[in-house]
Enzyme design. Structure first.
Site, mmCIF file in Angstrom:
data_model
loop_
_atom_site.group_PDB
_atom_site.id
_atom_site.type_symbol
_atom_site.label_atom_id
_atom_site.label_comp_id
_atom_site.label_asym_id
_atom_site.label_seq_id
_atom_site.Cartn_x
_atom_site.Cartn_y
_atom_site.Cartn_z
ATOM 1 N N GLN A 1 0.939 -1.182 0.054
ATOM 2 C CA GLN A 1 -0.008 0.103 0.074
ATOM 3 C C GLN A 1 0.678 1.233 -0.045
ATOM 4 O O GLN A 1 1.675 1.441 0.908
ATOM 5 C CB GLN A 1 -0.975 0.082 1.139
ATOM 6 C CG GLN A 1 -2.037 1.000 1.190
ATOM 7 C CD GLN A 1 -3.283 0.552 2.133
ATOM 8 O OE1 GLN A 1 -3.018 -0.042 3.124
ATOM 9 N NE2 GLN A 1 -4.297 1.350 1.953
ATOM 10 N N ASP B 1 -8.636 -12.581 1.578
ATOM 11 C CA ASP B 1 -9.823 -12.825 1.376
ATOM 12 C C ASP B 1 -10.354 -12.279 -0.149
ATOM 13 O O ASP B 1 -10.838 -13.294 -1.064
ATOM 14 C CB ASP B 1 -10.871 -12.459 2.521
ATOM 15 C CG ASP B 1 -10.396 -13.216 3.592
ATOM 16 O OD1 ASP B 1 -10.646 -14.410 3.886
ATOM 17 O OD2 ASP B 1 -10.261 -12.470 4.640
ATOM 18 N N HIS C 1 -9.572 -12.349 7.436
ATOM 19 C CA HIS C 1 -8.201 -12.486 8.203
ATOM 20 C C HIS C 1 -7.937 -10.706 8.093
ATOM 21 O O HIS C 1 -7.399 -10.106 7.044
ATOM 22 C CB HIS C 1 -7.168 -12.998 7.231
ATOM 23 C CG HIS C 1 -5.886 -12.716 7.480
ATOM 24 N ND1 HIS C 1 -5.225 -13.151 8.570
ATOM 25 C CD2 HIS C 1 -4.996 -12.124 6.602
ATOM 26 C CE1 HIS C 1 -4.140 -12.926 8.720
ATOM 27 N NE2 HIS C 1 -3.658 -12.177 7.776
#
Length: 317
Positions: A79, A120, A172
Protein backbone atom coordinates in the site's frame (compact mmCIF):
# COMPACT_ATOMS: atom_id res chain seq x y z
CA UNK A 1 4.89 -33.48 -5.01
CA UNK A 2 5.77 -30.44 -7.10
CA UNK A 3 5.03 -27.00 -5.67
CA UNK A 4 5.56 -23.62 -7.29
CA UNK A 5 5.79 -20.30 -5.46
CA UNK A 6 5.22 -16.98 -7.18
CA UNK A 7 6.62 -14.15 -5.11
CA UNK A 8 9.77 -14.84 -3.10
CA UNK A 9 9.71 -12.13 -0.50
CA UNK A 10 9.61 -12.85 3.23
CA UNK A 11 6.48 -15.02 3.08
CA UNK A 12 7.26 -16.88 -0.15
CA UNK A 13 10.85 -17.69 0.79
CA UNK A 14 9.89 -18.77 4.31
CA UNK A 15 7.15 -21.03 2.95
CA UNK A 16 9.66 -22.53 0.51
CA UNK A 17 12.18 -23.20 3.30
CA UNK A 18 9.49 -24.76 5.52
CA UNK A 19 8.23 -27.03 2.74
CA UNK A 20 11.74 -28.38 2.19
CA UNK A 21 12.60 -28.80 5.89
CA UNK A 22 9.34 -30.71 6.46
CA UNK A 23 10.08 -32.95 3.48
CA UNK A 24 6.80 -32.08 1.77
CA UNK A 25 8.15 -31.53 -1.74
CA UNK A 26 10.51 -33.28 -4.10
CA UNK A 27 10.33 -30.49 -6.67
CA UNK A 28 10.14 -26.79 -5.78
CA UNK A 29 10.10 -23.94 -8.31
CA UNK A 30 10.45 -20.29 -7.31
CA UNK A 31 9.32 -17.43 -9.55
CA UNK A 32 9.80 -13.74 -8.85
CA UNK A 33 10.30 -10.53 -10.82
CA UNK A 34 13.57 -10.24 -8.91
CA UNK A 35 15.14 -13.31 -10.48
CA UNK A 36 18.44 -12.70 -8.73
CA UNK A 37 16.77 -12.90 -5.31
CA UNK A 38 14.71 -15.96 -6.31
CA UNK A 39 17.81 -17.81 -7.49
CA UNK A 40 19.64 -16.87 -4.29
CA UNK A 41 16.78 -18.26 -2.19
CA UNK A 42 16.72 -21.44 -4.29
CA UNK A 43 20.44 -21.97 -3.87
CA UNK A 44 20.33 -21.27 -0.14
CA UNK A 45 17.38 -23.64 0.41
CA UNK A 46 19.02 -26.33 -1.71
CA UNK A 47 21.98 -26.24 0.66
CA UNK A 48 19.60 -27.14 3.52
CA UNK A 49 18.37 -30.34 1.85
CA UNK A 50 21.19 -32.55 3.24
CA UNK A 51 19.74 -31.77 6.70
CA UNK A 52 16.18 -32.61 5.64
CA UNK A 53 15.16 -34.59 2.54
CA UNK A 54 16.52 -34.41 -0.98
CA UNK A 55 14.56 -32.09 -3.23
CA UNK A 56 15.04 -30.29 -6.53
CA UNK A 57 14.96 -26.54 -5.89
CA UNK A 58 15.07 -24.20 -8.88
CA UNK A 59 14.25 -20.58 -9.68
CA UNK A 60 13.48 -18.76 -12.88
CA UNK A 61 10.45 -17.98 -15.00
CA UNK A 62 6.93 -19.37 -15.28
CA UNK A 63 7.78 -22.40 -17.49
CA UNK A 64 9.42 -23.93 -14.40
CA UNK A 65 5.91 -24.30 -12.94
CA UNK A 66 4.95 -26.90 -15.53
CA UNK A 67 3.01 -29.78 -13.94
CA UNK A 68 3.03 -28.21 -10.47
CA UNK A 69 0.41 -29.76 -8.19
CA UNK A 70 0.11 -26.64 -6.03
CA UNK A 71 1.12 -23.05 -6.81
CA UNK A 72 1.38 -20.66 -3.88
CA UNK A 73 0.71 -17.03 -4.79
CA UNK A 74 2.66 -14.64 -2.55
CA UNK A 75 2.86 -11.87 -5.13
CA UNK A 76 1.35 -8.40 -5.08
CA UNK A 77 2.11 -4.80 -4.27
CA UNK A 78 2.21 -2.90 -0.99
CA UNK A 79 0.00 0.00 0.00
CA UNK A 80 1.25 3.46 -0.96
CA UNK A 81 1.01 6.44 1.38
CA UNK A 82 -2.48 7.95 1.08
CA UNK A 83 -3.76 5.06 -1.03
CA UNK A 84 -7.22 3.68 -0.22
CA UNK A 85 -7.80 -0.02 0.34
CA UNK A 86 -9.85 -0.19 -2.86
CA UNK A 87 -7.05 1.42 -4.89
CA UNK A 88 -4.60 -1.13 -3.48
CA UNK A 89 -7.02 -3.92 -4.39
CA UNK A 90 -7.30 -2.63 -7.95
CA UNK A 91 -3.52 -2.65 -8.37
CA UNK A 92 -3.24 -6.14 -6.93
CA UNK A 93 -6.04 -7.36 -9.18
CA UNK A 94 -3.99 -6.14 -12.15
CA UNK A 95 -0.96 -8.04 -10.86
CA UNK A 96 -3.00 -11.21 -10.37
CA UNK A 97 -4.54 -11.01 -13.85
CA UNK A 98 -1.02 -11.35 -15.28
CA UNK A 99 0.26 -13.88 -12.75
CA UNK A 100 -2.72 -16.24 -12.82
CA UNK A 101 -2.69 -16.30 -16.61
CA UNK A 102 0.98 -17.22 -16.71
CA UNK A 103 0.57 -19.90 -14.03
CA UNK A 104 -2.30 -21.57 -15.87
CA UNK A 105 -0.41 -21.39 -19.14
CA UNK A 106 2.05 -23.97 -17.80
CA UNK A 107 -0.04 -25.97 -15.33
CA UNK A 108 -3.10 -28.15 -15.71
CA UNK A 109 -5.77 -27.42 -13.10
CA UNK A 110 -3.39 -26.91 -10.17
CA UNK A 111 -4.55 -26.01 -6.72
CA UNK A 112 -3.87 -22.29 -6.28
CA UNK A 113 -3.01 -21.31 -2.71
CA UNK A 114 -3.36 -17.56 -2.18
CA UNK A 115 -1.31 -15.87 0.55
CA UNK A 116 -1.30 -12.25 -0.70
CA UNK A 117 -3.21 -9.69 1.36
CA UNK A 118 -5.99 -8.75 1.67
CA UNK A 119 -6.19 -12.52 1.31
CA UNK A 120 -9.97 -13.00 1.24
CA UNK A 121 -10.51 -10.51 -1.57
CA UNK A 122 -7.48 -11.78 -3.49
CA UNK A 123 -8.80 -15.33 -3.14
CA UNK A 124 -12.12 -14.20 -4.65
CA UNK A 125 -10.25 -12.38 -7.42
CA UNK A 126 -8.28 -15.57 -8.15
CA UNK A 127 -11.46 -17.66 -8.32
CA UNK A 128 -12.88 -15.28 -10.93
CA UNK A 129 -9.72 -14.80 -12.98
CA UNK A 130 -8.65 -18.45 -13.02
CA UNK A 131 -12.08 -19.92 -13.85
CA UNK A 132 -10.91 -23.01 -11.96
CA UNK A 133 -13.42 -25.02 -9.94
CA UNK A 134 -13.78 -22.97 -6.72
CA UNK A 135 -12.59 -25.86 -4.58
CA UNK A 136 -9.17 -25.60 -6.25
CA UNK A 137 -8.59 -22.02 -5.07
CA UNK A 138 -7.70 -21.76 -1.39
CA UNK A 139 -6.76 -18.67 0.58
CA UNK A 140 -4.60 -18.95 3.68
CA UNK A 141 -7.42 -17.08 5.41
CA UNK A 142 -7.40 -17.20 9.20
CA UNK A 143 -5.21 -20.30 9.50
CA UNK A 144 -2.57 -18.17 11.25
CA UNK A 145 -5.11 -16.32 13.41
CA UNK A 146 -6.51 -19.68 14.50
CA UNK A 147 -3.00 -20.90 15.31
CA UNK A 148 -2.40 -17.77 17.40
CA UNK A 149 -5.70 -18.33 19.23
CA UNK A 150 -4.85 -21.94 20.03
CA UNK A 151 -1.27 -21.13 21.02
CA UNK A 152 -2.32 -18.42 23.49
CA UNK A 153 -5.10 -20.57 24.95
CA UNK A 154 -2.69 -23.48 25.34
CA UNK A 155 -0.14 -21.21 27.00
CA UNK A 156 -2.70 -19.94 29.51
CA UNK A 157 -4.09 -23.41 30.30
CA UNK A 158 -0.74 -25.21 30.30
CA UNK A 159 -1.68 -27.68 27.57
CA UNK A 160 -0.46 -28.36 24.05
CA UNK A 161 -2.16 -26.19 21.42
CA UNK A 162 -2.92 -29.43 19.54
CA UNK A 163 -5.38 -30.28 22.35
CA UNK A 164 -7.22 -26.98 21.86
CA UNK A 165 -10.04 -26.79 19.33
CA UNK A 166 -10.70 -23.13 18.64
CA UNK A 167 -11.38 -21.15 15.48
CA UNK A 168 -11.04 -17.63 14.16
CA UNK A 169 -13.60 -17.02 11.41
CA UNK A 170 -14.50 -14.45 8.76
CA UNK A 171 -12.02 -11.95 7.39
CA UNK A 172 -8.29 -12.28 7.93
CA UNK A 173 -8.25 -8.75 9.26
CA UNK A 174 -9.93 -6.34 11.61
CA UNK A 175 -13.43 -7.86 11.37
CA UNK A 176 -12.31 -11.42 12.21
CA UNK A 177 -14.42 -13.35 14.71
CA UNK A 178 -12.92 -15.29 17.61
CA UNK A 179 -15.43 -18.09 18.22
CA UNK A 180 -15.07 -18.27 22.01
CA UNK A 181 -18.44 -19.96 22.44
CA UNK A 182 -17.33 -23.14 20.64
CA UNK A 183 -13.81 -23.53 22.12
CA UNK A 184 -13.14 -26.99 23.51
CA UNK A 185 -10.10 -28.48 25.21
CA UNK A 186 -9.81 -32.24 25.53
CA UNK A 187 -13.42 -32.54 24.38
CA UNK A 188 -14.69 -30.26 27.17
CA UNK A 189 -16.04 -26.71 26.92
CA UNK A 190 -13.16 -24.40 27.72
CA UNK A 191 -14.80 -22.93 30.84
CA UNK A 192 -15.14 -26.41 32.37
CA UNK A 193 -11.57 -27.36 31.49
CA UNK A 194 -10.19 -24.07 32.79
CA UNK A 195 -12.08 -24.49 36.08
CA UNK A 196 -10.66 -28.00 36.58
CA UNK A 197 -7.18 -26.64 35.92
CA UNK A 198 -7.69 -23.75 38.32
CA UNK A 199 -7.12 -21.35 35.41
CA UNK A 200 -10.44 -19.53 35.32
CA UNK A 201 -11.14 -17.39 32.27
CA UNK A 202 -11.78 -13.96 33.70
CA UNK A 203 -12.88 -11.05 31.53
CA UNK A 204 -9.35 -9.68 31.78
CA UNK A 205 -7.79 -12.93 30.54
CA UNK A 206 -10.30 -13.26 27.68
CA UNK A 207 -9.61 -9.66 26.64
CA UNK A 208 -5.84 -10.23 26.80
CA UNK A 209 -5.97 -13.36 24.64
CA UNK A 210 -8.32 -11.69 22.16
CA UNK A 211 -5.96 -8.73 21.91
CA UNK A 212 -3.02 -11.08 21.48
CA UNK A 213 -4.73 -12.68 18.50
CA UNK A 214 -6.15 -9.56 16.86
CA UNK A 215 -3.09 -7.34 17.19
CA UNK A 216 -0.25 -9.84 16.91
CA UNK A 217 0.61 -8.81 13.35
CA UNK A 218 0.81 -5.13 14.28
CA UNK A 219 3.24 -5.83 17.12
CA UNK A 220 5.39 -8.18 15.01
CA UNK A 221 5.53 -5.74 12.11
CA UNK A 222 6.46 -2.92 14.48
CA UNK A 223 9.28 -5.02 15.91
CA UNK A 224 10.78 -6.58 12.78
CA UNK A 225 8.98 -5.20 9.75
CA UNK A 226 6.94 -8.21 8.62
CA UNK A 227 5.33 -11.49 9.71
CA UNK A 228 6.50 -14.59 7.90
CA UNK A 229 7.44 -17.51 10.20
CA UNK A 230 3.85 -18.22 11.28
CA UNK A 231 2.26 -17.90 7.85
CA UNK A 232 5.13 -19.80 6.22
CA UNK A 233 4.41 -22.73 8.53
CA UNK A 234 0.67 -22.34 7.90
CA UNK A 235 1.10 -22.56 4.14
CA UNK A 236 3.21 -25.71 4.55
CA UNK A 237 0.46 -27.14 6.79
CA UNK A 238 -2.11 -26.61 4.02
CA UNK A 239 0.19 -28.17 1.41
CA UNK A 240 0.65 -31.21 3.66
CA UNK A 241 -3.12 -31.63 3.98
CA UNK A 242 -3.37 -31.59 0.18
CA UNK A 243 -0.39 -33.85 -0.50
CA UNK A 244 -1.40 -36.54 2.00
CA UNK A 245 -5.15 -36.17 1.44
CA UNK A 246 -5.44 -35.64 5.18
CA UNK A 247 -9.01 -34.35 5.01
CA UNK A 248 -8.10 -31.96 7.79
CA UNK A 249 -10.45 -29.26 9.07
CA UNK A 250 -8.74 -25.90 8.52
CA UNK A 251 -9.94 -22.31 8.69
CA UNK A 252 -8.96 -21.40 5.15
CA UNK A 253 -10.61 -18.91 2.85
CA UNK A 254 -12.62 -20.07 -0.12
CA UNK A 255 -15.75 -19.27 -2.09
CA UNK A 256 -18.60 -20.16 0.24
CA UNK A 257 -21.34 -22.16 -1.44
CA UNK A 258 -23.09 -24.31 1.18
CA UNK A 259 -23.73 -21.80 3.99
CA UNK A 260 -26.69 -19.75 2.81
CA UNK A 261 -26.06 -16.47 4.65
CA UNK A 262 -22.40 -16.44 3.57
CA UNK A 263 -22.87 -17.74 0.02
CA UNK A 264 -20.85 -16.05 -2.71
CA UNK A 265 -18.24 -14.64 -0.30
CA UNK A 266 -14.63 -15.68 0.22
CA UNK A 267 -13.88 -15.83 3.94
CA UNK A 268 -12.74 -18.36 6.52
CA UNK A 269 -14.99 -20.97 8.08
CA UNK A 270 -14.04 -24.54 9.00
CA UNK A 271 -13.29 -26.32 5.74
CA UNK A 272 -12.33 -29.90 4.90
CA UNK A 273 -9.05 -29.87 2.94
CA UNK A 274 -7.57 -32.82 1.05
CA UNK A 275 -6.09 -33.87 -2.27
CA UNK A 276 -8.86 -32.21 -4.28
CA UNK A 277 -8.59 -28.91 -2.45
CA UNK A 278 -11.63 -27.82 -0.44
CA UNK A 279 -13.84 -30.88 -0.01
CA UNK A 280 -16.48 -29.40 2.26
CA UNK A 281 -17.40 -26.42 4.42
CA UNK A 282 -19.18 -26.22 7.73
CA UNK A 283 -21.34 -23.75 9.62
CA UNK A 284 -19.91 -23.51 13.14
CA UNK A 285 -22.14 -23.29 16.18
CA UNK A 286 -21.87 -19.67 17.32
CA UNK A 287 -23.40 -17.39 19.91
CA UNK A 288 -25.86 -14.77 18.68
CA UNK A 289 -23.19 -12.06 18.98
CA UNK A 290 -20.57 -14.10 17.10
CA UNK A 291 -23.09 -14.98 14.41
CA UNK A 292 -23.86 -11.31 13.84
CA UNK A 293 -20.16 -10.45 13.77
CA UNK A 294 -19.55 -13.13 11.13
CA UNK A 295 -22.41 -11.82 8.99
CA UNK A 296 -21.02 -8.28 9.22
CA UNK A 297 -17.55 -9.52 8.24
CA UNK A 298 -19.03 -11.32 5.22
CA UNK A 299 -21.04 -8.25 4.20
CA UNK A 300 -17.94 -6.03 4.33
CA UNK A 301 -15.93 -8.47 2.21
CA UNK A 302 -18.77 -8.87 -0.26
CA UNK A 303 -19.08 -5.10 -0.69
CA UNK A 304 -15.34 -4.65 -1.24
CA UNK A 305 -15.27 -7.36 -3.88
CA UNK A 306 -18.32 -5.98 -5.68
CA UNK A 307 -16.69 -2.53 -5.83
CA UNK A 308 -13.68 -3.92 -7.70
CA UNK A 309 -13.86 -3.18 -11.46
CA UNK A 310 -12.82 -6.72 -12.39
CA UNK A 311 -14.53 -6.54 -15.76
CA UNK A 312 -11.55 -4.45 -16.80
CA UNK A 313 -9.20 -7.32 -16.09
CA UNK A 314 -8.91 -10.53 -18.01
CA UNK A 315 -6.62 -13.42 -17.39
CA UNK A 316 -3.47 -12.76 -19.40
CA UNK A 317 -1.54 -15.53 -21.09
Amino acid sequence: MKVGIVGCGFVGSTAAYTLVLKGLVNDLALVDLNTKAARAHAEDILHATPFARAARVVAGDYPLLEDADVVILCCGVGQRPGETRLQLLERNAAVFSAVVGQVLRYTKEPILLVASNPVDIMTHVTVKLSELPPERVIGSGTILDTARFRALLGEHLGVSPSSVHAYVLGEHGDSEVLAWSSVKVGGMPIADFAAQRGQHLTEEIVAGISDGVRHAAYRIIEGKGATYFGIGAGLAHIVQAIRDDERRILTVSGLTEDVAELRGTCLSIPRLVGAGGILGEFRPDLSAVEDEELRRSAAMLRQLFEELPLDGYAREG
